[in-house]
Scaffold this motif. Sequence first.
Motif, mmCIF file in Angstrom:
data_model
loop_
_atom_site.group_PDB
_atom_site.id
_atom_site.type_symbol
_atom_site.label_atom_id
_atom_site.label_comp_id
_atom_site.label_asym_id
_atom_site.label_seq_id
_atom_site.Cartn_x
_atom_site.Cartn_y
_atom_site.Cartn_z
ATOM 1 N N ASP A 105 -1.254 -4.283 0.808
ATOM 2 C CA ASP A 105 -2.130 -3.261 0.456
ATOM 3 C C ASP A 105 -3.398 -4.034 -0.282
ATOM 4 O OD1 ASP A 105 -3.577 -0.971 -0.458
ATOM 5 O OD2 ASP A 105 -1.806 0.199 -1.013
ATOM 6 N N LEU A 106 -4.537 -4.008 0.006
ATOM 7 C CA LEU A 106 -5.495 -4.667 -0.792
ATOM 8 C C LEU A 106 -5.860 -3.911 -2.117
ATOM 9 C CD1 LEU A 106 -8.164 -5.471 1.955
ATOM 10 C CD2 LEU A 106 -6.904 -7.175 0.889
ATOM 11 N N ARG A 107 -5.475 -2.769 -2.206
ATOM 12 C CA ARG A 107 -5.655 -1.545 -3.366
ATOM 13 C C ARG A 107 -4.656 -2.206 -4.586
ATOM 14 N NH1 ARG A 107 -5.218 3.782 -0.191
ATOM 15 N NH2 ARG A 107 -3.549 2.512 0.403
ATOM 16 N N LYS A 108 -3.490 -2.703 -4.180
ATOM 17 C CA LYS A 108 -2.218 -2.673 -4.966
ATOM 18 C C LYS A 108 -2.638 -3.641 -6.222
ATOM 19 C CE LYS A 108 2.608 -3.660 -5.280
ATOM 20 N NZ LYS A 108 3.846 -4.117 -4.521
ATOM 21 N N GLY A 109 -2.528 -3.274 -7.569
ATOM 22 C CA GLY A 109 -3.250 -4.199 -8.596
ATOM 23 C C GLY A 109 -4.369 -4.447 -8.610
ATOM 24 N N MET A 110 -5.274 -3.673 -8.028
ATOM 25 C CA MET A 110 -6.703 -3.990 -7.695
ATOM 26 C C MET A 110 -7.776 -2.843 -8.383
ATOM 27 S SD MET A 110 -8.707 -6.827 -6.967
ATOM 28 C CE MET A 110 -7.833 -7.697 -5.769
ATOM 29 N N VAL A 111 -8.461 -3.194 -9.088
ATOM 30 C CA VAL A 111 -9.428 -1.895 -9.534
ATOM 31 C C VAL A 111 -10.858 -2.321 -8.781
ATOM 32 C CG1 VAL A 111 -10.868 -1.027 -11.228
ATOM 33 C CG2 VAL A 111 -8.437 -1.614 -11.612
ATOM 34 N N PHE A 112 -11.496 -1.439 -7.995
ATOM 35 C CA PHE A 112 -12.583 -1.416 -7.512
ATOM 36 C C PHE A 112 -13.708 -0.381 -7.991
ATOM 37 C CE2 PHE A 112 -9.559 -2.363 -4.213
ATOM 38 C CZ PHE A 112 -10.104 -3.633 -3.554
#
Length: 477
Positions: free
Chosen positions: A463-470
Amino acid sequence: MLIIGAGLSGIGAAWRLQQRCDWTYAVLEARDHIGGTWDLFRYPGVRSDSDMFTLSYAFHPWRGKKSLADGDSIRRYIEDTAREHGVDRHIHYGTKVVAASWSWKRSRWVVETREGRDSRVWTCSFLYICAGYYDYERGHQPEFAGVEQFGGRFVHPQFWPEDLDTTGKRVVVIGSGATAVTLIPSLATTAAHVTMLQRSPTYLAALPDVDRMADVLRRHLPARIAHTLIREKNVLSSQLTYWLSRRFPEQTKRQLRRSALRFLADPAYLDRHFTPRYEPWDQRLCVVPNGDFFRAVATGKASVVTDRITRFVENGIVLDSGELLEADVIVSATGLSLMPFGGINLSVDGHAVNMANATAYRGLMLSGVPNLAFCVGYTNASWTLRADMSTRYVVRLLDYMRRHGYATAMPTLPPGRARRPLLGLTSNYVQRSAHLFPQQGERDPWVVSQNYLLDRLAFVFTDLRKGMVFDGRNPAS
């Protein structure tokens, strides 16, 4: 995008980028030639200890005869790949990146470069550092007492003199790592005698330099299909060998000993000089193609001495045992110096990024640093396997950002997480520099795996969103 480095990682990243994205890019290379490490190292016998079917690119089949190839062949392969796929047109040589500063206001990196005596400023929305982790300007050099008294040539393999001729000379090579093991068979062909002087032994594995099964497949199948099959075979073989070595170390030791005894008839000599104190794969295993190192020792052209240096004297080295090793040439194969991110000074809105305090996100981005990725390979398998997987992840991330109109992607580490070293080897050259590198965490997505087969699945479905803030608007390039 700016890609830093035109070695194996940088050329592969450029190809992936131009295949999957319509972003513009440039490759900045500090040296005057392509190839990275394989352009830097020019010492006699330099070669890869990873098979070329996994060290090469999946998209550009290795056509060389040898599976364990020499440095010149690898450098030419990288050059051919860049030229054939048009990557060479994007490379700016002699362009050393000295600093990169992220601006939140502009959502861009401002990159400062030095080109000879001139300086230049570049900007990009995403920065990908493919500079490896070797310090190209400095190798590790211990302080030896009396070295100035030595009357012969004293050299470091990383900076091998073009005018050095060891024919008929007595050569002492200090060190027992991959560089020393590579140098000695080559030097022994013309030198009067070569001695490897080591403080402690290293595990050596004798392997054939030609893959017979690969030859059969390449004769009967199209190049791309054959390359894929050979690559998968070698990946499975290397991963199984690593797992068995870690799971059953005593059996591995016995197997390595039996292999060495095929070349060295003296078990006592083998036990004294080739029995390390650590477990297999605590440090990277040194590969000996066709047993060439053992053969050089067996013929008497080379020998091994396990002892410590007391001091240098005019005609050689005095050891702690009192023995004098006479030498005309001394090669200090004492290891490499590591340096994260090519020594680039990174900052975010004027605040310097402290590498040691940062945590690696999936082994390819940094906590608290937006739109930046870096590329490091495996320590137990071919560098290119992980480098290419990291690049595919970056391309996937860029596609995601474009589709959703995001300008920035920044890994954000939850508080209170345990951390441990990024590079999990006990080798001296790694331990000396471990404090300079980012750390890794204990849980996904902050842990760095050394298992290619598991990583290949994880990177595809993660999941690209895990641990990432966009955040922000869609970047232009």
